[in-house]
Enzyme design. Structure first.
Site, mmCIF file in Angstrom:
data_model
loop_
_atom_site.group_PDB
_atom_site.id
_atom_site.type_symbol
_atom_site.label_atom_id
_atom_site.label_comp_id
_atom_site.label_asym_id
_atom_site.label_seq_id
_atom_site.Cartn_x
_atom_site.Cartn_y
_atom_site.Cartn_z
ATOM 1 N N ASP A 1 0.964 -1.396 0.023
ATOM 2 C CA ASP A 1 -0.043 -0.067 -0.034
ATOM 3 C C ASP A 1 0.909 1.264 -0.003
ATOM 4 O O ASP A 1 1.761 1.699 1.029
ATOM 5 C CB ASP A 1 -0.752 -0.006 1.206
ATOM 6 N N THR B 1 -3.333 5.565 -4.150
ATOM 7 C CA THR B 1 -2.222 6.137 -3.448
ATOM 8 C C THR B 1 -0.866 6.039 -4.266
ATOM 9 O O THR B 1 -0.221 6.816 -4.593
ATOM 10 C CB THR B 1 -2.150 5.711 -1.861
ATOM 11 N N THR B 2 -0.614 4.743 -4.588
ATOM 12 C CA THR B 2 0.592 4.522 -5.497
ATOM 13 C C THR B 2 0.391 5.265 -6.800
ATOM 14 O O THR B 2 1.346 6.086 -7.027
ATOM 15 C CB THR B 2 0.840 2.983 -5.683
ATOM 16 N N ASP C 1 -9.057 0.008 1.688
ATOM 17 C CA ASP C 1 -9.188 0.470 0.288
ATOM 18 C C ASP C 1 -10.543 0.244 -0.366
ATOM 19 O O ASP C 1 -11.139 0.900 -1.200
ATOM 20 C CB ASP C 1 -8.076 -0.293 -0.716
#
Ligand code: ADP
Ligand code: MG
Length: 554
Positions: A63, A96-97, A386
């Site tokens: 994550d 997020t990545t 998520d």
């Protein structure tokens, strides 16, 4: 040095300062390194990272935001990208990545343009326009849907490749049920879903509890283990006598005084318990401590009590049961009490939990998440969060896009068409923005062991036909992602592109960095800094003075 030409210092000694091209170079480099670090984790075939903190605690995760948070980044420009990830986490809970690698790539593309002589302000302007246009294009390629089938697909897409892989169908069901249950007028307060993770069993044993679960047991084993028709008092007041050692000194002159003193203390405790009893409460959740003596009296009255309950748990109990938190026990009345059909204690694996069920407001629920080991359960919890985020976004916005790199390629394609309509150097910046977005399919391909150039060429060609074509990371084909059921909420992409662009723009506008003593914002040679190995070199608190290699301040 001739008279009148003495150096003038306007900054304290040891302040480090970088101006112009040098400042840009350093900041861009820091951003690029950060993006490079999380890149390998993107997508279902992304790898995990093992992070060990100074206490030796281990986190294994895929994550983006967790990695960046655990890494404790100190370089100011890199920190801005960490902020991008955090915003993404708060706003959507997923992507997020993606957000960080887009930001890193925007900086990389900007660097090329700066080398060609394009001024950073022009680039920043072009990026801003491109980001706006990208949002428009995103709207065009979005699909309206929020039916259960779509929600399931969205949840599964968010969990694919995470620790939850094996049980993703089951977990997706849990998530969709949970989110739908807490929905109120089309809005979802994610705080109403509490995840209680317990190791020691397979993920398939996970389930939803209609109520609140807190990871605490009764304060005393002689208290009832189960209370039906619970009348709940919430206290933010210690049920104990004040600690004399720290608060006061008394001098006793004869033993009878001592006896009187102890009796007086006992009386105080008894009064407090009496107060609780007379309010009609049969369960007490106390945010503070409870004395052994008080526990004894409470047990005798058949009252179940839990001490040192977390504030967040208290909040949820308040909401679910209608109880009011009382800060002074003297104020406690029947009106402050909450209600629940049943409160009971149960042991699962090695954790004793208290369940509060059949509440007045069924909008608060808990998910008991099982995992074979601590690390598995932890990573599963992140995947679940998520999934909760994307399902909630989908219910709220009702707009979804296909995944697997499809939207990025399509937006890039249309941005290039848009760039052709712009004159001057800004056009270059818009094209650069388009190129930067393609880092997503490129990285998905790379992480799947495919040739990223070949894949990109094929993808671009496929997009002449359909905007939904993306990478099937499992067999390397270019397929229709919509048909494959790889679906994401529009908000994930919207937020990722927007905050990446804003961060890149902000970093590009900096041409002067002044850092206080002890902070070194320089970066060493690029070769040193590839990947994680180099992170130590980035702006740590090394106290390197930071004066080296920079023009003297005169
Ligand atoms: P992030 O932190 O950005 O969410 P992830 O590691 O979750 O990063 O990867 C998300 C990317 O993986 C998205 O671009 C998404 O479309 C893609 N993806 C998810 N599932 C699949 C799949 N089955 N096939 C191809 N791509 C997928
Ligand atoms: Mg994700």
């Amino acid at each position: 040095m001739a008279q009148g030409q003495q150096p003038i210092f306007i900054l304290p000694q040891n302040t480090s300062r970088y101006v112009g091209r040098e400042a840009q170079r350093i900041n861009i480099l820091a951003g690029k390194i950060l993006a490079e670090t999380v890149r390998t984790t993107l997508g279902p075939k992304g790898m995990d990272k093992m992070l060990v903190d100074s206490l030796g605690d281990i986190v294994i995760t895929n994550d983006g935001v967790t990695i960046l948070r655990e890494m404790d980044i100190s370089h100011p420009a890199a920190k801005m990208l960490v902020e991008v990830a955090k915003t993404q986490e708060d706003e959507v809970g997923d992507g997020t990545t993606t957000a960080v690698i887009i930001a890193g790539e925007l900086l990389k593309e900007a660097e090329k343009l700066i080398e060609m002589g394009v001024h950073p302000t022009i680039i920043a302007l072009g990026y801003r326009n491109a980001a706006l246009k990208a949002q428009e294009i995103l709207e065009e390629i979005s699909m309206e849907a929020s039916d259960r089938d779509t929600l399931m697909k969205v949840a599964i897409t968010a969990m694919t490749g995470k620790g939850s892989e094996r049980a993703k169908e089951k977990l997706a069901e849990l998530v969709v049920d949970a989110v739908m249950q807490v929905e109120e007028d089309g809005e979802i307060d994610k705080d109403n879903i509490n995840i209680q993770r317990i190791q020691g069993a397979s993920v398939n044993e996970s389930r939803i509890v209609n109520g609140i679960v807190i990871d605490k047991s009764r304060a005393d084993t002689s208290m009832p283990k189960r209370v039906e028709n619970a009348r709940i008092a919430l206290l933010k007041y210690p049920i104990e006598v004040k600690d004399l050692e720290t608060d006061a000194k008394i001098r006793l002159t004869d033993p009878s005084q001592m006896q009187a003193f102890i009796e007086q203390e006992e009386q105080m405790i008894r009064d407090m318990v009496e107060k609780i009893k007379s309010s009609g409460a049969n369960v007490v959740f106390c945010q503070k401590g409870i004395d052994d003596l008080a526990l004894h009296y409470l047990s005798r009255e058949g009252i179940m009590a839990l001490k040192r309950v977390k504030k967040s748990d208290i909040k949820r109990i308040e909401k679910a049961t209608g109880a009011r938190l009382v800060t002074n026990i003297d104020d406690l009345t029947a009106e402050d009490l909450g209600e629940a059909g049943v409160i009971y204690e149960k042991k699962i694996f090695d954790e004793v939990l208290t369940f509060i069920e059949e509440c007045k407001d069924p909008k608060a629920i808990s998910i008991i998440l099982r995992g074979s080991t601590k690390h598995v359960a932890e990573e599963m919890e992140r995947a679940l969060e998520d999934a909760i985020g994307v399902v909630a976004s989908t219910i709220e916005d009702r707009e979804v896009v296909a995944g697997g790199g499809a939207p990025e390629v399509e937006i890039a394609r249309k941005l290039r068409e848009y760039a052709d309509t712009i004159s001057g150097r800004e056009q270059l910046a818009v094209s650069a923005f388009a190129d930067a977005l393609e880092i997503v399919p490129k990285t998905l391909a790379e992480n799947a062991g495919l040739d990223s150039i070949d894949v990109l060429v094929d993808l671009r060609a496929a997009h002449e036909e359909s905007p939904y074509m993306g990478i099937d990371v499992f067999d390397g084909e270019i397929i229709d992602m919509k048909e494959a059921g790889v679906i994401e909420p529009q908000r994930v992409k919207k937020q990722a592109i927007q905050s990446a662009a804003e961060a890149a723009e902000m970093i590009l506008r900096i041409d002067d960095m002044i850092a206080a003593r002890g902070f070194d914002v320089s970066s060493k040679d690029e070769d040193d800094m590839e990947g994680m190995g180099g992170m130590g070199g980035m702006g740590g608190m090394g106290g390197m003075g930071g004066m080296g290699g920079m023009p003297p301040m005169m």
